[in-house]
Scaffold this motif. Structure first.
Motif, PDB file in Angstrom:
ATOM      1  N   ALA A   1       0.833  -1.205   0.000  1.00 25.89           N
ATOM      2  CA  ALA A   1       0.000   0.000   0.000  1.00 25.89           C
ATOM      3  C   ALA A   1       0.868   1.256   0.000  1.00 25.89           C
ATOM      4  O   ALA A   1       0.577   2.223  -0.718  1.00 25.89           O
ATOM      5  CB  ALA A   1      -0.927  -0.018   1.214  1.00 25.89           C
ATOM      6  N   THR A   2       1.927   1.240   0.792  1.00 22.04           N
ATOM      7  CA  THR A   2       2.808   2.408   0.885  1.00 22.04           C
ATOM      8  C   THR A   2       3.539   2.655  -0.428  1.00 22.04           C
ATOM      9  O   THR A   2       3.598   3.790  -0.920  1.00 22.04           O
ATOM     10  CB  THR A   2       3.823   2.215   2.026  1.00 22.04           C
ATOM     11  N   VAL A   3       4.116   1.576  -0.989  1.00 24.30           N
ATOM     12  CA  VAL A   3       4.840   1.727  -2.257  1.00 24.30           C
ATOM     13  C   VAL A   3       3.889   2.166  -3.363  1.00 24.30           C
ATOM     14  O   VAL A   3       4.213   3.055  -4.166  1.00 24.30           O
ATOM     15  CB  VAL A   3       5.542   0.402  -2.635  1.00 24.30           C
ATOM     16  N   GLY A   4       2.710   1.566  -3.402  1.00 20.06           N
ATOM     17  CA  GLY A   4       1.749   1.900  -4.457  1.00 20.06           C
ATOM     18  C   GLY A   4       1.297   3.347  -4.407  1.00 20.06           C
ATOM     19  O   GLY A   4       1.060   3.965  -5.456  1.00 20.06           O
ATOM     20  N   SER A   5       1.171   3.897  -3.207  1.00 17.83           N
ATOM     21  CA  SER A   5       0.696   5.277  -3.089  1.00 17.83           C
ATOM     22  C   SER A   5       1.816   6.304  -3.140  1.00 17.83           C
ATOM     23  O   SER A   5       1.630   7.421  -3.638  1.00 17.83           O
ATOM     24  CB  SER A   5      -0.091   5.440  -1.774  1.00 17.83           C
ATOM     25  N   ALA A   6       3.003   5.936  -2.625  1.00 18.71           N
ATOM     26  CA  ALA A   6       4.091   6.926  -2.507  1.00 18.71           C
ATOM     27  C   ALA A   6       5.035   6.944  -3.701  1.00 18.71           C
ATOM     28  O   ALA A   6       5.617   7.998  -4.013  1.00 18.71           O
ATOM     29  CB  ALA A   6       4.892   6.658  -1.232  1.00 18.71           C
ATOM     30  N   ALA A   7       5.240   5.796  -4.361  1.00 18.83           N
ATOM     31  CA  ALA A   7       6.251   5.720  -5.422  1.00 18.83           C
ATOM     32  C   ALA A   7       6.035   6.730  -6.548  1.00 18.83           C
ATOM     33  O   ALA A   7       7.009   7.361  -7.002  1.00 18.83           O
ATOM     34  CB  ALA A   7       6.304   4.295  -5.989  1.00 18.83           C
ATOM     35  N   PRO A   8       4.793   6.956  -7.034  1.00 16.09           N
ATOM     36  CA  PRO A   8       4.644   7.959  -8.105  1.00 16.09           C
ATOM     37  C   PRO A   8       5.074   9.355  -7.674  1.00 16.09           C
ATOM     38  O   PRO A   8       5.638  10.106  -8.469  1.00 16.09           O
ATOM     39  CB  PRO A   8       3.131   7.912  -8.404  1.00 16.09           C
ATOM     40  N   PHE A   9       4.836   9.679  -6.402  1.00 13.23           N
ATOM     41  CA  PHE A   9       5.219  11.018  -5.934  1.00 13.23           C
ATOM     42  C   PHE A   9       6.724  11.127  -5.726  1.00 13.23           C
ATOM     43  O   PHE A   9       7.310  12.192  -5.952  1.00 13.23           O
ATOM     44  CB  PHE A   9       4.471  11.342  -4.637  1.00 13.23           C
ATOM     45  N   VAL A  10       7.347  10.021  -5.292  1.00 12.57           N
ATOM     46  CA  VAL A  10       8.799  10.021  -5.195  1.00 12.57           C
ATOM     47  C   VAL A  10       9.409  10.178  -6.586  1.00 12.57           C
ATOM     48  O   VAL A  10      10.373  10.929  -6.789  1.00 12.57           O
ATOM     49  CB  VAL A  10       9.303   8.727  -4.516  1.00 12.57           C
ATOM     50  N   GLY A  11       8.841   9.451  -7.549  1.00 13.89           N
ATOM     51  CA  GLY A  11       9.302   9.607  -8.935  1.00 13.89           C
ATOM     52  C   GLY A  11       9.080  11.012  -9.452  1.00 13.89           C
ATOM     53  O   GLY A  11       9.914  11.558 -10.192  1.00 13.89           O
ATOM     54  N   LEU A  12       7.973  11.623  -9.043  1.00 11.01           N
ATOM     55  CA  LEU A  12       7.690  13.003  -9.462  1.00 11.01           C
ATOM     56  C   LEU A  12       8.724  13.974  -8.912  1.00 11.01           C
ATOM     57  O   LEU A  12       9.106  14.939  -9.588  1.00 11.01           O
ATOM     58  CB  LEU A  12       6.290  13.407  -8.989  1.00 11.01           C
ATOM     59  N   LEU A  13       9.198  13.689  -7.685  1.00  6.86           N
ATOM     60  CA  LEU A  13      10.266  14.526  -7.132  1.00  6.86           C
ATOM     61  C   LEU A  13      11.505  14.485  -8.023  1.00  6.86           C
ATOM     62  O   LEU A  13      12.109  15.521  -8.327  1.00  6.86           O
ATOM     63  CB  LEU A  13      10.619  14.049  -5.720  1.00  6.86           C
ATOM     64  N   GLY A  14      11.888  13.279  -8.449  1.00  8.75           N
ATOM     65  CA  GLY A  14      13.025  13.153  -9.362  1.00  8.75           C
ATOM     66  C   GLY A  14      12.765  13.844 -10.683  1.00  8.75           C
ATOM     67  O   GLY A  14      13.682  14.446 -11.284  1.00  8.75           O
ATOM     68  N   THR A  15      11.519  13.780 -11.151  1.00  4.98           N
ATOM     69  CA  THR A  15      11.159  14.433 -12.414  1.00  4.98           C
ATOM     70  C   THR A  15      11.326  15.957 -12.311  1.00  4.98           C
ATOM     71  O   THR A  15      11.937  16.591 -13.178  1.00  4.98           O
ATOM     72  CB  THR A  15       9.700  14.105 -12.777  1.00  4.98           C
ATOM     73  N   VAL A  16      10.772  16.511 -11.248  1.00  2.86           N
ATOM     74  CA  VAL A  16      10.864  17.962 -11.061  1.00  2.86           C
ATOM     75  C   VAL A  16      12.324  18.396 -10.936  1.00  2.86           C
ATOM     76  O   VAL A  16      12.748  19.402 -11.528  1.00  2.86           O
ATOM     77  CB  VAL A  16      10.064  18.386  -9.813  1.00  2.86           C
ATOM     78  N   TRP A  17      13.097  17.609 -10.176  1.00  2.00           N
ATOM     79  CA  TRP A  17      14.510  17.974  -9.991  1.00  2.00           C
ATOM     80  C   TRP A  17      15.281  17.885 -11.314  1.00  2.00           C
ATOM     81  O   TRP A  17      16.126  18.737 -11.608  1.00  2.00           O
ATOM     82  CB  TRP A  17      15.139  17.061  -8.945  1.00  2.00           C
ATOM     83  N   GLY A  18      14.998  16.889 -12.114  1.00  6.77           N
ATOM     84  CA  GLY A  18      15.662  16.749 -13.404  1.00  6.77           C
ATOM     85  C   GLY A  18      15.330  17.883 -14.343  1.00  6.77           C
ATOM     86  O   GLY A  18      16.215  18.395 -15.067  1.00  6.77           O
ATOM     87  N   ILE A  19      14.073  18.305 -14.340  1.00  3.04           N
ATOM     88  CA  ILE A  19      13.676  19.428 -15.195  1.00  3.04           C
ATOM     89  C   ILE A  19      14.329  20.727 -14.716  1.00  3.04           C
ATOM     90  O   ILE A  19      14.757  21.565 -15.522  1.00  3.04           O
ATOM     91  CB  ILE A  19      12.141  19.551 -15.210  1.00  3.04           C
ATOM     92  N   MET A  20      14.420  20.869 -13.387  1.00  2.43           N
ATOM     93  CA  MET A  20      15.127  22.047 -12.858  1.00  2.43           C
ATOM     94  C   MET A  20      16.575  22.068 -13.331  1.00  2.43           C
ATOM     95  O   MET A  20      17.107  23.127 -13.731  1.00  2.43           O
ATOM     96  CB  MET A  20      15.082  22.033 -11.326  1.00  2.43           C
ATOM     97  N   ASN A  21      17.222  20.900 -13.338  1.00  5.84           N
ATOM     98  CA  ASN A  21      18.604  20.827 -13.822  1.00  5.84           C
ATOM     99  C   ASN A  21      18.692  21.206 -15.294  1.00  5.84           C
ATOM    100  O   ASN A  21      19.649  21.853 -15.731  1.00  5.84           O
ATOM    101  CB  ASN A  21      19.163  19.416 -13.614  1.00  5.84           C
ATOM    102  N   ALA A  22      17.683  20.778 -16.071  1.00  2.00           N
ATOM    103  CA  ALA A  22      17.684  21.104 -17.500  1.00  2.00           C
ATOM    104  C   ALA A  22      17.594  22.612 -17.714  1.00  2.00           C
ATOM    105  O   ALA A  22      18.312  23.190 -18.544  1.00  2.00           O
ATOM    106  CB  ALA A  22      16.521  20.395 -18.194  1.00  2.00           C
ATOM    107  N   PHE A  23      16.729  23.265 -16.957  1.00  2.20           N
ATOM    108  CA  PHE A  23      16.600  24.724 -17.097  1.00  2.20           C
ATOM    109  C   PHE A  23      17.843  25.449 -16.590  1.00  2.20           C
ATOM    110  O   PHE A  23      18.247  26.480 -17.152  1.00  2.20           O
ATOM    111  CB  PHE A  23      15.352  25.212 -16.342  1.00  2.20           C
TER     112      PHE A  23
END
Length: 236
Positions: free
Chosen positions: A141-163
């Motif tokens: 339950a924890t992985v299923g609910s939290a993993a997309p948001f953890v991945g989103l954190l990496g996504t946002v950080w990667g886009i910040m690096n690109a800019f």
């Protein structure tokens, strides 16, 4: 074709391992967490698959023996210490109380007291066994609910690096933007790869647990009725 040309123009390696090695430390941490969470959830999924399969098989065999018409005392003696599934442990707990009640006397008040103790023992044992079977489902339950948001954190950080790369080089060329965007999308993909099996596994084994809970509680109620009837007969 355009992708191949762009990759050739960039001249970089966009394999998954290269994306990880080239990633920002924060994005690397996010990726590592998601990989560990995915491995952990798959371990739980495999364990629950084996556990519920074993419980179902052994419960079927036990119920065949229970309803075969053999005396309960004989079944209890034959079982001995082989209480390796929830239904057997529920049966053994009630039989232990039943054995003590048989030696206590035949009065009606003693029969009522024994019936209450047996019912309480059955309820406690059923709850304990279901709690054991439910263990680790919270991980899914924890992985299923939290993993997309953890991945989103990496996504946002990667886009910040690109800019930031664009700002530092003052160049919007694909060679500047692509690495950060690729890291961001990779983190998103890892989040989904961790979350989807966890959600499916949680739903499947929660349903299996609920189904078995109904079965186990039904067995406990029927067994309680049988023992109660025998106690009534003894007290007459």
């Amino acid at each position: 074709m355009e992708t191949e040309v762009a990759a050739a123009a960039i001249g970089g390696d966009f394999s998954l391992w290269s994306l990880f090695l080239r990633a920002d430390p924060i994005v690397k941490t996010v990726m590592a967490i998601l990989v560990i969470a995915s491995i952990w959830s798959w371990a739980v999924i495999i364990d629950k698959s084996l556990t519920f399969s074993r419980i179902k098989s052994k419960s079927n065999k036990f119920e065949d023996q229970f309803w075969s018409g053999k005396p309960l005392d004989e079944l209890y003696r034959k079982m001995g210490d082989r209480q390796d599934h929830p239904m057997a442990r529920v049966f053994a707990a009630a039989m232990e109380e039943w054995s003590q009640a048989k030696n206590a006397g035949r009065s009606e008040s003693l029969a009522i007291s024994a019936r209450d103790r047996i019912d309480k023992m059955l309820n406690v044992t059923v709850s304990r066994e279901l709690e054991k079977a439910e263990s680790s489902l919270g991980v899914l339950a924890t992985v299923g609910s939290a993993a997309p948001f953890v991945g989103l954190l990496g996504t946002v950080w990667g886009i910040m690096n690109a800019f930031q790369a664009i700002a530092l080089t003052k160049d919007t060329n694909l060679a500047v933007v692509a690495p950060g965007i690729a890291e961001a999308l990779f983190a998103t993909a890892l989040g989904l790869l961790a979350a989807i099996p966890a959600v499916v596994g949680y739903n499947r084994y929660s349903s299996a647990l609920n189904s078995y809970a109904v079965r186990l509680q039904g067995f406990a109620d029927e067994f309680s009725a049988i023992l109660s009837r025998q106690l009534d007969e003894r007290s007459r």
